[in-house]
Scaffold this motif. Structure first.
Motif, PDB file in Angstrom:
ATOM      1  N   SER A 193       0.811  -1.229   0.000  1.00 37.90           N
ATOM      2  CA  SER A 193       0.000   0.000   0.000  1.00 37.90           C
ATOM      3  C   SER A 193       0.843   1.277   0.000  1.00 37.90           C
ATOM      4  N   ILE A 194       2.061   1.191   0.548  1.00 38.57           N
ATOM      5  CA  ILE A 194       2.907   2.385   0.607  1.00 38.57           C
ATOM      6  C   ILE A 194       3.737   2.473  -0.662  1.00 38.57           C
ATOM      7  N   ASP A 195       3.506   3.519  -1.428  1.00 38.30           N
ATOM      8  CA  ASP A 195       4.143   3.702  -2.728  1.00 38.30           C
ATOM      9  C   ASP A 195       5.448   4.482  -2.617  1.00 38.30           C
ATOM     10  N   ALA A 196       5.474   5.498  -1.763  1.00 40.31           N
ATOM     11  CA  ALA A 196       6.667   6.334  -1.647  1.00 40.31           C
ATOM     12  C   ALA A 196       6.695   7.031  -0.297  1.00 40.31           C
ATOM     13  N   VAL A 197       7.916   7.366   0.139  1.00 35.27           N
ATOM     14  CA  VAL A 197       8.142   8.115   1.379  1.00 35.27           C
ATOM     15  C   VAL A 197       9.077   9.268   1.037  1.00 35.27           C
ATOM     16  N   ILE A 198       8.636  10.483   1.322  1.00 34.57           N
ATOM     17  CA  ILE A 198       9.419  11.671   0.974  1.00 34.57           C
ATOM     18  C   ILE A 198       9.790  12.410   2.254  1.00 34.57           C
ATOM     19  N   GLY A 199      11.073  12.519   2.528  1.00 40.73           N
ATOM     20  CA  GLY A 199      11.542  13.267   3.695  1.00 40.73           C
ATOM     21  C   GLY A 199      11.615  14.744   3.370  1.00 40.73           C
ATOM     22  N   MET A 200      10.888  15.561   4.124  1.00 39.10           N
ATOM     23  CA  MET A 200      10.803  16.996   3.859  1.00 39.10           C
ATOM     24  C   MET A 200      11.759  17.777   4.760  1.00 39.10           C
ATOM     25  N   PRO A 201      12.089  19.013   4.383  1.00 35.82           N
ATOM     26  CA  PRO A 201      12.949  19.842   5.230  1.00 35.82           C
ATOM     27  C   PRO A 201      12.270  20.178   6.558  1.00 35.82           C
ATOM     28  N   SER A 202      13.068  20.501   7.551  1.00 30.86           N
ATOM     29  CA  SER A 202      12.508  20.961   8.828  1.00 30.86           C
ATOM     30  C   SER A 202      12.012  22.403   8.670  1.00 30.86           C
ATOM     31  N   ASN A 203      11.211  22.842   9.624  1.00 33.74           N
ATOM     32  CA  ASN A 203      10.738  24.234   9.699  1.00 33.74           C
ATOM     33  C   ASN A 203       9.998  24.686   8.444  1.00 33.74           C
ATOM     34  N   LEU A 204       9.243  23.782   7.847  1.00 30.76           N
ATOM     35  CA  LEU A 204       8.436  24.134   6.670  1.00 30.76           C
ATOM     36  C   LEU A 204       7.041  24.585   7.050  1.00 30.76           C
ATOM     37  N   PHE A 205       6.528  24.033   8.158  1.00 24.08           N
ATOM     38  CA  PHE A 205       5.122  24.196   8.500  1.00 24.08           C
ATOM     39  C   PHE A 205       4.941  25.152   9.665  1.00 24.08           C
ATOM     40  N   PHE A 206       3.917  25.999   9.583  1.00 26.51           N
ATOM     41  CA  PHE A 206       3.553  26.844  10.704  1.00 26.51           C
ATOM     42  C   PHE A 206       2.989  25.954  11.806  1.00 26.51           C
ATOM     43  N   GLY A 207       3.444  26.168  13.023  1.00 29.10           N
ATOM     44  CA  GLY A 207       2.953  25.363  14.133  1.00 29.10           C
ATOM     45  C   GLY A 207       3.961  24.352  14.617  1.00 29.10           C
TER      46      GLY A 207
END
Length: 528
Positions: A376-390
């Motif tokens: 069921s899991i097609d891909a995993v993408i590691g995102m940069p830190s401090n991207l999201f408010f909160g």
């Protein structure tokens, strides 16, 4: 365009700062911007519906004068009917935003007029019901009496009047929301209490979720934790037929739910395409009637939230295939499984979650293993830190599909691909394209992407921590030992020279005090 929006929002907010918390005055500003949009949009439609030129009637003042003339004529009732047919609402001239701004400039503005404007919309047109509830015009936070409250709102609407809401490129409500959170919410010791998905992250997720589905004649998208609705709205930018999208969304926070409604209305989404609900996504499944599966599911739920995890959920069709329930203190997998349950067999799901879901054990490990064994899991993408408010934590975007032919998983480490901004890091167009192309091509890319076969996942005991699969280690350049030795010899030589110079200076000192002389002698011994 965005700079002008931000400047005016900053200026308008200045009249509310100190009176209330930042997460309160954003509600006033966003609600008033929305009302201005409705007002300005109607004026343009008056001119268009009557076959006149917007070049000739190119200001709200000219448009309002023409509107009053039409209403006073024998065709007045047809004008209102035409507006209601094309827009779904009509606003009388005295309640237009620009007319109220004129009264504010003349110091004759009355809060009662604005309040009546809100009441007229919400009582006559169901789509606006409750949308202006957060704009409390009687609140003492605006001022101790009616006169002070009049002044506060007068100053705000005068500042907002110069914003070109119809000409703004992109998502004016979403852009305003993002700016207000980033600029002011921290003043209240919080980040507006919600996670907002930045526009560029929404774009990246929507591009992936629509890949291979862009030619559909009709498209359905579902966001069970929809926030401002930005994730859903970004979907249509990737479709060849963006006018036939069905939007299904749910949001627990009533204020944020109303913000999403505003946002979809502002983007011209028809009422029959808007299926939104104010409710608890995990506590009670929705939607349960057809359609309850969708072409795309996009989510950015609250991270590691608490939920009941009651044993009765083991009989819930959303969760009963996985043997265990997400733990009470970490609802991440509960949100994921809810969204996945509502995904069509041919659809794509993208969800933002904290990295812990990739490697935590116990119940979460059991659920993760089942998902991987099912492919069921097609891909995993590691995102940069401090991207999201909160939150400043690094996050991961997990892509899921049903009935895949393979059980491999594409790992992408995009944690170093970002642009630093004032408050938050941000993705550039180049960053988005790099991630999207890596996902589309599904090939190994040195230090960026790796396709892990199921056997590799099994060897790692279904731990999906990204560094296990994408090696981003950069070797240090080899040390030149001879060069280092030469530098050390030079340093020692310089130290010896400095010590000799200091000894000579100490010898020249003429000190009579015994304790001082003793200190100098001790220093000279240490330098020898």
């Amino acid at each position: 365009m965005s700079d002008n929006l931000n400047q005016q929002l900053f200026s308008a907010a200045d009249h509310l700062r100190g009176k209330m918390a930042a997460n309160s005055y954003k509600d006033y500003l966003l609600g008033l911007i929305f009302y201005k949009y409705l007002s300005d949009r109607q004026l343009e439609n008056v001119i268009i519906l009557d076959g006149q030129s917007l070049d000739k009637y190119n200001t709200p003042e000219k448009q309002t004068k023409y509107y009053r003339t039409l209403l006073a004529s024998s065709d007045g009732k047809y004008v209102v009917a035409g507006l209601e047919d094309s827009l779904g609402y009509s606003i009388q001239p005295d309640y237009l935003f620009n007319v109220m701004v004129d009264t504010a400039k003349q110091n004759t503005f009355q809060l009662a007029t604005l309040n009546k404007a809100f009441i007229n919309l919400t009582t006559h047109y169901d789509q606006f019901n409750g949308l202006f509830d957060d704009i409390d015009l009687t609140s003492k936070r605006l001022g101790a009496d009616d006169q002070q409250r009049n002044i506060s709102i007068s100053e705000v609407i005068k500042k907002l009047d110069v914003i070109d809401v119809l000409g703004h490129e992109g998502d004016v409500i979403g852009d305003a929301y993002e700016y207000l959170i980033g600029e002011f919410a921290s003043e209240a010791g919080q980040k507006a209490g919600e996670y907002y998905t930045p526009h560029m992250v929404s774009r990246m997720m929507a591009k992936i979720a629509t890949l291979g589905q862009t030619d559909r004649q009709s498209f359905s998208v579902y966001d069970p934790t929809m926030g401002s609705g930005s994730l859903m709205l970004n979907v249509r930018d990737n479709l060849k037929d963006p006018d036939h999208v069905q939007y299904h969304g749910q949001e627990l926070n009533t204020t944020t739910y109303n913000l999403a409604r505003m946002n979809l209305i502002l983007h011209g989404v028809d009422l029959d395409e808007m299926h939104l609900r104010n409710g608890d996504t995990l506590n009670k499944d929705w939607p349960t009637d057809e359609p309850y599966t969708f072409d795309a599911v996009l989510m950015n739920p609250p991270y590691s939230a608490k939920w009941s995890s009651d044993k009765t959920f083991l009989d819930d069709p959303r969760f009963n295939n996985y043997g265990r329930l997400a733990p009470k203190g970490k609802a991440d997998f509960a949100f994921l499984l809810h969204g996945f349950y509502h995904l069509k067999d041919s659809g794509t799901m993208a969800i933002v979650l904290p990295h812990g879901v990739l490697f935590r054990g116990a119940a979460e490990g059991t659920i993760r293993e089942k998902l991987l064994r099912d492919g069921s899991i097609d891909a995993v993408i590691g995102m940069p830190s401090n991207l999201f408010f909160g939150t400043s934590i690094p996050t991961t975007v997990i892509i899921l599909k049903k009935n895949r032919a393979s059980r491999d998983v594409l790992f992408i480490d995009a944690s170093k691909d970002f642009e630093k901004a004032k408050n938050q890091n941000r993705l550039t167009e180049e960053n988005i394209n790099k991630i999207f192309n890596a996902y589309k091509d599904r090939k190994d890319i040195d230090k960026f992407a790796h396709v892990a076969p199921f056997s590799e996942l099994e060897e790692n005991e279904f731990n999906m921590n990204i560094p296990r699969y994408v090696d981003t280690f950069e070797e240090e350049p080899p040390v030149d030992a001879a060069k280092v030795q030469t530098e050390l010899i030079d340093i020692n030589k310089k130290l010896a020279e400095n010590a000799s110079e200091l000894l000579a200076m100490l010898d020249d000192l003429n000190v009579q005090d015994e304790s001082s002389r003793a200190l100098i002698e001790a220093t000279k011994e240490a330098l020898k």
